[in-house]
Design a protein around this motif. Structure first.
Motif, PDB file in Angstrom:
ATOM      1  N   SER A 155      41.271 -24.567 -26.989  1.00 50.90           N
ATOM      2  CA  SER A 155      42.304 -24.703 -28.020  1.00 50.90           C
ATOM      3  C   SER A 155      43.250 -23.504 -28.041  1.00 50.90           C
ATOM      4  CB  SER A 155      41.640 -24.851 -29.398  1.00 50.90           C
ATOM      5  OG  SER A 155      40.836 -23.722 -29.691  1.00 50.90           O
ATOM      6  N   TRP A 156      43.038 -22.555 -27.108  1.00 50.95           N
ATOM      7  CA  TRP A 156      43.852 -21.352 -27.066  1.00 50.95           C
ATOM      8  C   TRP A 156      44.903 -21.457 -25.960  1.00 50.95           C
ATOM      9  CZ3 TRP A 156      43.054 -17.118 -30.341  1.00 50.95           C
ATOM     10  CH2 TRP A 156      41.882 -17.149 -31.107  1.00 50.95           C
ATOM     11  N   GLU A 180      46.066 -24.448 -40.921  1.00 55.98           N
ATOM     12  CA  GLU A 180      45.861 -23.436 -41.952  1.00 55.98           C
ATOM     13  C   GLU A 180      46.336 -22.047 -41.549  1.00 55.98           C
ATOM     14  OE1 GLU A 180      41.805 -23.547 -43.065  1.00 55.98           O
ATOM     15  OE2 GLU A 180      41.908 -25.561 -43.940  1.00 55.98           O
ATOM     16  N   GLU A 181      46.204 -21.680 -40.266  1.00 58.82           N
ATOM     17  CA  GLU A 181      46.564 -20.320 -39.883  1.00 58.82           C
ATOM     18  C   GLU A 181      46.942 -20.230 -38.409  1.00 58.82           C
ATOM     19  OE1 GLU A 181      43.360 -17.572 -40.319  1.00 58.82           O
ATOM     20  OE2 GLU A 181      41.948 -18.791 -39.168  1.00 58.82           O
ATOM     21  N   GLU A 182      47.557 -19.121 -38.073  1.00 55.96           N
ATOM     22  CA  GLU A 182      47.889 -18.797 -36.699  1.00 55.96           C
ATOM     23  C   GLU A 182      47.171 -17.506 -36.326  1.00 55.96           C
ATOM     24  OE1 GLU A 182      52.074 -18.506 -36.286  1.00 55.96           O
ATOM     25  OE2 GLU A 182      52.471 -20.576 -36.921  1.00 55.96           O
ATOM     26  N   ILE A 183      46.641 -17.466 -35.108  1.00 57.29           N
ATOM     27  CA  ILE A 183      45.879 -16.303 -34.662  1.00 57.29           C
ATOM     28  C   ILE A 183      46.447 -15.844 -33.324  1.00 57.29           C
ATOM     29  CG2 ILE A 183      43.609 -15.413 -34.017  1.00 57.29           C
ATOM     30  CD1 ILE A 183      42.362 -17.640 -35.684  1.00 57.29           C
ATOM     31  N   TYR A 211      47.401 -15.085 -39.498  1.00 57.28           N
ATOM     32  CA  TYR A 211      48.423 -15.250 -40.536  1.00 57.28           C
ATOM     33  C   TYR A 211      48.265 -16.633 -41.157  1.00 57.28           C
ATOM     34  CZ  TYR A 211      52.939 -16.290 -42.632  1.00 57.28           C
ATOM     35  OH  TYR A 211      53.930 -16.674 -43.499  1.00 57.28           O
ATOM     36  N   SER A 212      48.249 -16.647 -42.478  1.00 59.03           N
ATOM     37  CA  SER A 212      48.246 -17.896 -43.233  1.00 59.03           C
ATOM     38  C   SER A 212      49.153 -17.717 -44.446  1.00 59.03           C
ATOM     39  CB  SER A 212      46.823 -18.264 -43.676  1.00 59.03           C
ATOM     40  OG  SER A 212      46.313 -17.302 -44.588  1.00 59.03           O
ATOM     41  N   LYS A 213      49.297 -18.748 -45.246  1.00 60.26           N
ATOM     42  CA  LYS A 213      50.146 -18.661 -46.427  1.00 60.26           C
ATOM     43  C   LYS A 213      49.591 -17.687 -47.447  1.00 60.26           C
ATOM     44  CE  LYS A 213      51.949 -23.378 -46.038  1.00 60.26           C
ATOM     45  NZ  LYS A 213      52.082 -24.689 -46.702  1.00 60.26           N
ATOM     46  N   GLU A 214      48.296 -17.522 -47.471  1.00 61.01           N
ATOM     47  CA  GLU A 214      47.669 -16.659 -48.473  1.00 61.01           C
ATOM     48  C   GLU A 214      47.571 -15.198 -48.041  1.00 61.01           C
ATOM     49  OE1 GLU A 214      46.312 -19.503 -47.440  1.00 61.01           O
ATOM     50  OE2 GLU A 214      46.750 -20.761 -49.201  1.00 61.01           O
ATOM     51  N   LYS A 215      47.334 -14.941 -46.723  1.00 59.32           N
ATOM     52  CA  LYS A 215      47.070 -13.555 -46.325  1.00 59.32           C
ATOM     53  C   LYS A 215      47.435 -13.317 -44.861  1.00 59.32           C
ATOM     54  CE  LYS A 215      42.218 -14.428 -45.160  1.00 59.32           C
ATOM     55  NZ  LYS A 215      40.823 -14.007 -45.368  1.00 59.32           N
ATOM     56  N   PHE A 216      47.533 -12.023 -44.590  1.00 58.14           N
ATOM     57  CA  PHE A 216      47.752 -11.556 -43.223  1.00 58.14           C
ATOM     58  C   PHE A 216      46.644 -10.555 -42.898  1.00 58.14           C
ATOM     59  CE2 PHE A 216      49.345  -8.347 -40.287  1.00 58.14           C
ATOM     60  CZ  PHE A 216      49.823  -9.136 -39.231  1.00 58.14           C
ATOM     61  N   SER A 217      45.936 -10.750 -41.773  1.00 60.69           N
ATOM     62  CA  SER A 217      44.785  -9.898 -41.448  1.00 60.69           C
ATOM     63  C   SER A 217      44.985  -9.273 -40.074  1.00 60.69           C
ATOM     64  CB  SER A 217      43.487 -10.711 -41.446  1.00 60.69           C
ATOM     65  OG  SER A 217      43.287 -11.338 -42.691  1.00 60.69           O
ATOM     66  N   GLN A 218      44.402  -8.089 -39.953  1.00 66.99           N
ATOM     67  CA  GLN A 218      44.444  -7.393 -38.676  1.00 66.99           C
ATOM     68  C   GLN A 218      43.095  -6.748 -38.417  1.00 66.99           C
ATOM     69  OE1 GLN A 218      47.171  -4.099 -38.477  1.00 66.99           O
ATOM     70  NE2 GLN A 218      46.591  -3.559 -36.370  1.00 66.99           N
ATOM     71  N   ILE A 219      42.638  -6.819 -37.166  1.00 65.82           N
ATOM     72  CA  ILE A 219      41.387  -6.166 -36.777  1.00 65.82           C
ATOM     73  C   ILE A 219      41.595  -5.470 -35.432  1.00 65.82           C
ATOM     74  CG2 ILE A 219      39.892  -7.808 -37.990  1.00 65.82           C
ATOM     75  CD1 ILE A 219      39.286  -9.042 -35.218  1.00 65.82           C
ATOM     76  N   SER A 220      40.814  -4.427 -35.211  1.00 66.73           N
ATOM     77  CA  SER A 220      40.740  -3.781 -33.914  1.00 66.73           C
ATOM     78  C   SER A 220      39.313  -3.923 -33.402  1.00 66.73           C
ATOM     79  CB  SER A 220      41.126  -2.302 -34.020  1.00 66.73           C
ATOM     80  OG  SER A 220      42.454  -2.161 -34.475  1.00 66.73           O
ATOM     81  N   PHE A 221      39.151  -4.064 -32.114  1.00 66.66           N
ATOM     82  CA  PHE A 221      37.806  -4.285 -31.567  1.00 66.66           C
ATOM     83  C   PHE A 221      37.675  -3.585 -30.214  1.00 66.66           C
ATOM     84  CE2 PHE A 221      40.481  -7.844 -30.242  1.00 66.66           C
ATOM     85  CZ  PHE A 221      40.267  -7.882 -28.866  1.00 66.66           C
ATOM     86  N   ASP A 222      36.425  -3.239 -29.924  1.00 64.25           N
ATOM     87  CA  ASP A 222      36.096  -2.727 -28.595  1.00 64.25           C
ATOM     88  C   ASP A 222      35.732  -3.879 -27.655  1.00 64.25           C
ATOM     89  OD1 ASP A 222      36.486  -0.062 -29.339  1.00 64.25           O
ATOM     90  OD2 ASP A 222      34.437   0.073 -30.127  1.00 64.25           O
ATOM     91  N   THR A 223      34.946  -4.823 -28.203  1.00 67.48           N
ATOM     92  CA  THR A 223      34.540  -5.998 -27.414  1.00 67.48           C
ATOM     93  C   THR A 223      34.554  -7.227 -28.304  1.00 67.48           C
ATOM     94  OG1 THR A 223      33.095  -4.642 -26.019  1.00 67.48           O
ATOM     95  CG2 THR A 223      32.745  -7.017 -25.959  1.00 67.48           C
ATOM     96  N   MET A 224      35.098  -8.308 -27.802  1.00 70.82           N
ATOM     97  CA  MET A 224      35.114  -9.568 -28.536  1.00 70.82           C
ATOM     98  C   MET A 224      34.805 -10.702 -27.551  1.00 70.82           C
ATOM     99  SD  MET A 224      38.220 -11.549 -30.539  1.00 70.82           S
ATOM    100  CE  MET A 224      38.249 -10.417 -31.929  1.00 70.82           C
ATOM    101  N   PHE A 225      33.970 -11.646 -28.025  1.00 78.77           N
ATOM    102  CA  PHE A 225      33.650 -12.822 -27.220  1.00 78.77           C
ATOM    103  C   PHE A 225      34.229 -14.054 -27.895  1.00 78.77           C
ATOM    104  CE2 PHE A 225      30.316  -9.845 -26.055  1.00 78.77           C
ATOM    105  CZ  PHE A 225      30.261  -9.986 -24.671  1.00 78.77           C
ATOM    106  N   ILE A 226      34.900 -14.872 -27.131  1.00 78.91           N
ATOM    107  CA  ILE A 226      35.326 -16.185 -27.603  1.00 78.91           C
ATOM    108  C   ILE A 226      34.360 -17.183 -26.988  1.00 78.91           C
ATOM    109  CG2 ILE A 226      37.172 -17.890 -27.633  1.00 78.91           C
ATOM    110  CD1 ILE A 226      39.162 -15.652 -27.500  1.00 78.91           C
ATOM    111  N   ASN A 227      33.446 -17.685 -27.811  1.00 79.82           N
ATOM    112  CA  ASN A 227      32.318 -18.481 -27.334  1.00 79.82           C
ATOM    113  C   ASN A 227      32.589 -19.977 -27.399  1.00 79.82           C
ATOM    114  OD1 ASN A 227      30.634 -16.149 -26.960  1.00 79.82           O
ATOM    115  ND2 ASN A 227      30.384 -16.094 -29.189  1.00 79.82           N
TER     116      ASN A 227
END
Length: 339
Positions: A155-156, A180-183, A211-227
């Motif tokens: 879906s990405w 609902e949101e965009e990533i 990003y969504s209508k209610e909030k905007f979020s940000q994260i930083s990561f060293d390692t992330m898995f898209i499972n």
């Protein structure tokens, strides 16, 4: 009698081996050509081709061994006949039944091995082969490379900035949009991991934004898995009985069960016919040995396939009993009436 038994067995095993090697080689070439067609869809190296060959090896053995036994046993008796050794044996009071008893033991052994092969080994090998092909196809879906166009990753939407020599990627960006949101996720480096058929993307040193209508979020990561972005469709079964009783491809399994059962017992059922064709008086009979072998194999296989639609599983006793009765009648007329 013991020496006679060993003599006949030695002749039989030599002919069996000499017949089996060319038949096995021909069947191997046919199956390898079939396996080569997979290279149009997936990439296979020599090790992968070797694995696939080992997976089809039980099937190759299953279809070559019954024919090899029937041909080798008949040729063994025919060779004894052409050397006039069979006439000498009968002159000494040896009954044809004794010859059949000698061949009965390897026939029973082979039939048991064939039954074990198709009931246990072939389902396991076919499952491994199917899973291996699915695994390689799923890997092919991840044949990613750097380009100005994005890649579909489940879906990405995936964009790759550069390919690295260690099979990793640099400057990777992923984008996902739903109701609902965009990533959006960016990473300095990424690599593909295939763990037991579960494909996932490992992202290293990056940031993510949602990003969504209610909030905007940000994260930083060293390692992330898209499972579980894509999973390989693997077949699983616990026992051979579970495999044969499952509803998956039920009609095909029914066809295989009937056909393979009759092929497994073919060495035993063919003994009367082996004696009828192999034992011959060469001075009074014109040998059409290979023609008879070909016709008999075609009739047996053809009858097995032809009756399945009408009789179903009753094809097994119907073909077995009919074949035994007919071949015994031929044996009685051509052998017992003369020797």
């Amino acid at each position: 009698m013991h020496k006679l038994k060993n003599y006949i067995n030695d002749n039989f095993y030599i002919l069996f081996l000499s017949m089996f090697i060319p038949l096995f080689a021909i069947a191997t070439v046919v199956f390898m050509i079939k396996l080569a067609t997979y290279t149009a869809v997936i990439q296979l190296n020599i090790l992968d081709m070797t694995k696939l060959f080992l997976f089809v090896l039980p099937e190759i053995l299953f279809y070559t061994l019954p024919i090899t036994f029937f041909t080798a046993a008949t040729l063994t008796l025919f060779r004894l006949s052409t050397d006039n050794e069979m006439v000498v044996l009968f002159s000494l009071g040896i009954h044809p039944k004794f010859i059949l008893k000698i061949l009965l033991k390897p026939a029973i052994t082979l039939s048991l091995l064939l039954a074990f092969n198709f009931l246990v080994l072939i389902p396991h090998a076919k499952t491994l082969s199917s899973n291996f092909i699915s695994y390689k196809k799923s890997e092919a879906k991840f044949n990613l490379s750097a380009s100005e166009f994005g890649h579909s990753f489940g879906s990405w939407l995936l964009y790759i900035g550069a390919d690295n020599q260690d099979e990793t990627y640099s400057d990777v960006i992923l984008f996902n949009k739903n109701i609902e949101e965009e990533i959006i996720i960016s990473a300095n480096r990424a690599e593909i991991i295939n763990n037991a058929g579960i494909l996932r993307l490992k992202l290293i040193d990056g940031e993510g934004y949602s990003y969504s209508k209610e909030k905007f979020s940000q994260i930083s990561f060293d390692t992330m898995f898209i499972n579980d972005t894509m999973t390989t469709d693997l077949s699983v079964y616990k026992t051979p009985l579970e495999y044969w009783l499952s509803d998956e491809r039920k009609d095909k399994k029914k066809h295989k069960m009937i056909t393979n059962t009759l092929l497994s017992i073919f060495p035993i059922l063919s003994l009367y016919l082996v004696a009828s064709i192999g034992i011959a008086h060469v001075r009074h009979q014109k040998a059409r040995l290979y023609l008879y072998l070909f016709i008999d194999i075609v009739i047996y296989y053809g009858t097995t396939l032809w009756l399945q639609k009408a009789l179903g599983y009753y094809t097994i006793p119907a073909v077995s009993l009919t074949w035994l009765i007919v071949t015994y009648a031929i044996y009685k007329k051509t052998i017992l009436a003369r020797f």
